[in-house]
Design an enzyme around this catalytic site. Structure first.
Site, short mmCIF file in Angstrom:
data_model
loop_
_atom_site.label_atom_id
_atom_site.label_comp_id
_atom_site.label_asym_id
_atom_site.label_seq_id
_atom_site.Cartn_x
_atom_site.Cartn_y
_atom_site.Cartn_z
N LYS A 237 -74.57 -72.29 -78.87
CA LYS A 237 -74.43 -72.07 -77.25
C LYS A 237 -73.98 -73.81 -76.74
O LYS A 237 -73.13 -73.81 -75.92
CB LYS A 237 -75.71 -72.31 -76.75
N TYR B 230 -77.99 -70.86 -83.74
CA TYR B 230 -78.02 -70.19 -82.29
C TYR B 230 -77.98 -71.30 -81.10
O TYR B 230 -77.00 -71.23 -80.30
CB TYR B 230 -79.37 -69.47 -82.02
N PHE C 275 -84.84 -71.59 -70.00
CA PHE C 275 -85.98 -72.16 -70.70
C PHE C 275 -86.54 -70.52 -71.10
O PHE C 275 -85.73 -69.85 -71.49
CB PHE C 275 -87.03 -72.80 -70.09
N LEU D 26 -72.36 -52.81 -76.58
CA LEU D 26 -73.69 -52.02 -76.49
C LEU D 26 -74.43 -52.21 -78.13
O LEU D 26 -75.03 -51.54 -78.49
CB LEU D 26 -73.46 -50.44 -76.32
N LEU E 126 -92.46 -63.13 -76.92
CA LEU E 126 -94.00 -63.73 -76.64
C LEU E 126 -94.40 -62.40 -75.72
O LEU E 126 -95.40 -61.79 -76.01
CB LEU E 126 -94.65 -64.81 -76.28
N1 UFG Z 1 -94.80 -66.19 -80.22
C1 UFG Z 1 -96.02 -65.90 -80.88
N2 UFG Z 1 -95.97 -64.53 -81.02
C2 UFG Z 1 -95.16 -63.88 -80.91
C3 UFG Z 1 -93.80 -64.15 -80.27
C4 UFG Z 1 -93.70 -65.66 -80.09
O1 UFG Z 1 -97.13 -66.64 -81.05
O2 UFG Z 1 -94.89 -62.51 -81.37
C5 UFG Z 1 -94.67 -67.83 -79.80
C6 UFG Z 1 -93.54 -68.37 -80.44
O3 UFG Z 1 -94.10 -69.04 -81.65
C7 UFG Z 1 -93.47 -69.60 -79.43
C8 UFG Z 1 -93.91 -68.93 -77.99
O4 UFG Z 1 -94.69 -67.90 -78.50
O5 UFG Z 1 -94.34 -70.60 -79.55
C9 UFG Z 1 -92.53 -68.44 -77.34
O6 UFG Z 1 -91.70 -67.61 -78.18
P1 UFG Z 1 -90.45 -66.87 -77.80
O7 UFG Z 1 -90.15 -66.14 -79.05
O8 UFG Z 1 -90.76 -65.60 -76.75
O9 UFG Z 1 -89.48 -67.76 -77.12
P2 UFG Z 1 -88.86 -69.13 -77.84
O10 UFG Z 1 -89.59 -70.24 -77.06
O11 UFG Z 1 -89.02 -69.01 -79.16
O12 UFG Z 1 -87.43 -68.77 -77.15
C10 UFG Z 1 -86.82 -69.45 -76.39
C11 UFG Z 1 -85.55 -68.84 -75.74
C12 UFG Z 1 -84.46 -68.67 -76.81
C13 UFG Z 1 -84.35 -69.98 -77.58
C14 UFG Z 1 -85.36 -70.40 -78.02
C15 UFG Z 1 -85.33 -71.83 -78.61
O13 UFG Z 1 -85.98 -67.35 -75.31
O14 UFG Z 1 -83.24 -68.36 -76.32
O15 UFG Z 1 -86.30 -70.70 -76.87
O16 UFG Z 1 -86.41 -72.68 -78.95
F1 UFG Z 1 -83.42 -69.94 -78.67
#
Ligand code: UFG
Length: 323
Positions: free
Chosen positions: A143, A139, A167, A33, A188
């Protein structure tokens, strides 16, 4: 089957526990938790235990376990860069403790929650299972290390495993009272929805000069219930296949950050305020999966492939989250 869901109070873990129960499996959740939610544990008992305290794990195996699903991990890329010891300790050492406990209790099957982050900056798209693994943060490296350990454990101990490389998980099962709730929220789609609801800080779009259709990053969003279904398929697959296997899970279509904002605007019917911000360190320009292997070998076929469907289910949850 009786399935031990480690990290079953978290986002993908809770949706998988729900899906397993729907398929008639018996579920026990193990979770410390630290980031999960007690209220997300609804389909079986919760054992509060910590993978870093091996003696706490025996309680989870008191009842015979047919397979383990392992979601318990730290998963913030930025945090992993700032504090790699924590990430290797929790994600790698914690996994070894779990694997040792499984071996001690003669549990021979595991589905492991892996990630697109093992690939690092992709050299080609879509990314299939053979794409080189070059994680660019602790991270993703943690994995990938566990994937390697599972491959070695197959040879040494006959452990059967399936690594599922997600993804971008998104969406929710609001009808079942579960959804995405991280603290802090870095993802995002939830951040766009919070902006649409007028919650949280202003939405920032990280980077507008990537070599993509509109300059913002492209990701392959996949519904969390479709991911959960892949776990059920993996379980069935392990009934007849030994060895260590891996599958990439995405819809095979990339959407930019601005397209995701537009999808939320169209579903929610409200404007979404955002501001442009510098690139977020470590973000690849585009990540899109080839899930051909999962489709062909697991018979997996995602049911909610459309970004608007995914966003609509997340919106149902975010309007009235249970936790
Ligand atoms: N983004 C924004 N604003 C936000 C949040 C995200 O512009 O507030 C952008 C990020 O820069 C990225 C895209 O939206 O370009 C997606 O971001 P997320 O954080 O939602 O997801 P990620 O692609 O970073 O994360 C994914 C997986 C993770 C993994 C990561 C590795 O969820 O588990 O890819 O690249 F670690």
């Amino acid at each position: 089957m009786h399935i031990l869901v480690c990290g079953g109070a978290g986002y993908v873990g809770s949706h998988t526990a729900y899906t397993l129960a729907q398929h008639g499996h018996e579920v026990t959740v193990l979770d410390n938790l630290s980031t999960g939610h007690r209220r997300a544990v609804r389909w079986g008992p919760l054992i509060e235990a910590d993978l870093l305290k091996p003696e706490s794990l025996d309680a989870a195996f008191a009842h015979p376990v047919d397979a383990v699903m392992h979601f318990a991990a730290k998963s913030l890329v930025g945090e992993s860069v700032a504090d790699p010891y924590e990430y290797y300790q929790h994600n790698v050492a914690g996994s070894i403790n779990l694997l040792r406990a499984m071996r001690h209790h003669r549990v021979q099957r595991i589905v492991f929650s892996s990630t697109a982050a093992i690939f690092g900056l992709p050299s080609s798209l879509p990314i299939d299972e053979d794409h080189p693994k070059s994680p660019i943060n602790p991270y993703g490296a943690s994995k990938w290390m566990v994937e390697r350990i599972l491959a070695d454990a197959a040879s040494a101990y006959g452990l059967r495993s399936v690594c599922l490389r997600y993804f971008n998980a998104a969406g929710a099962a609001a009808q079942a009272g579960i959804g995405e709730s991280h603290m802090p929220e870095t993802h995002l789609i939830p951040n766009i929805l919070k902006s649409a609801l007028g919650e949280g800080t202003a939405l920032r779009v990280f980077g507008d000069d990537y070599p993509t259709m509109d300059g913002t990053c492209v990701r392959d969003y996949v519904h969390v219930l479709d991911l959960a279904n892949a776990h059920v398929r993996a379980l069935e697959f392990m009934q007849t296949h030994d060895g260590a296997h891996c599958f990439n899970l995405g819809n095979g279509t990339g959407f930019s950050v601005l397209q995701a904002i537009e999808a939320v605007r169209s579903i929610c019917g409200v404007p979404v305020a955002y501001e442009h911000a510098p690139r977020r360190p470590g973000d690849p320009a585009a990540l899109v999966a080839s899930s051909r292997k999962a489709r062909e070998i697991l018979g997996w076929s995602p049911q909610q492939c459309d970004l608007e469907q995914i966003v609509a289910s997340a919106w149902d949850w975010h309007r009235d989250p249970a936790y």
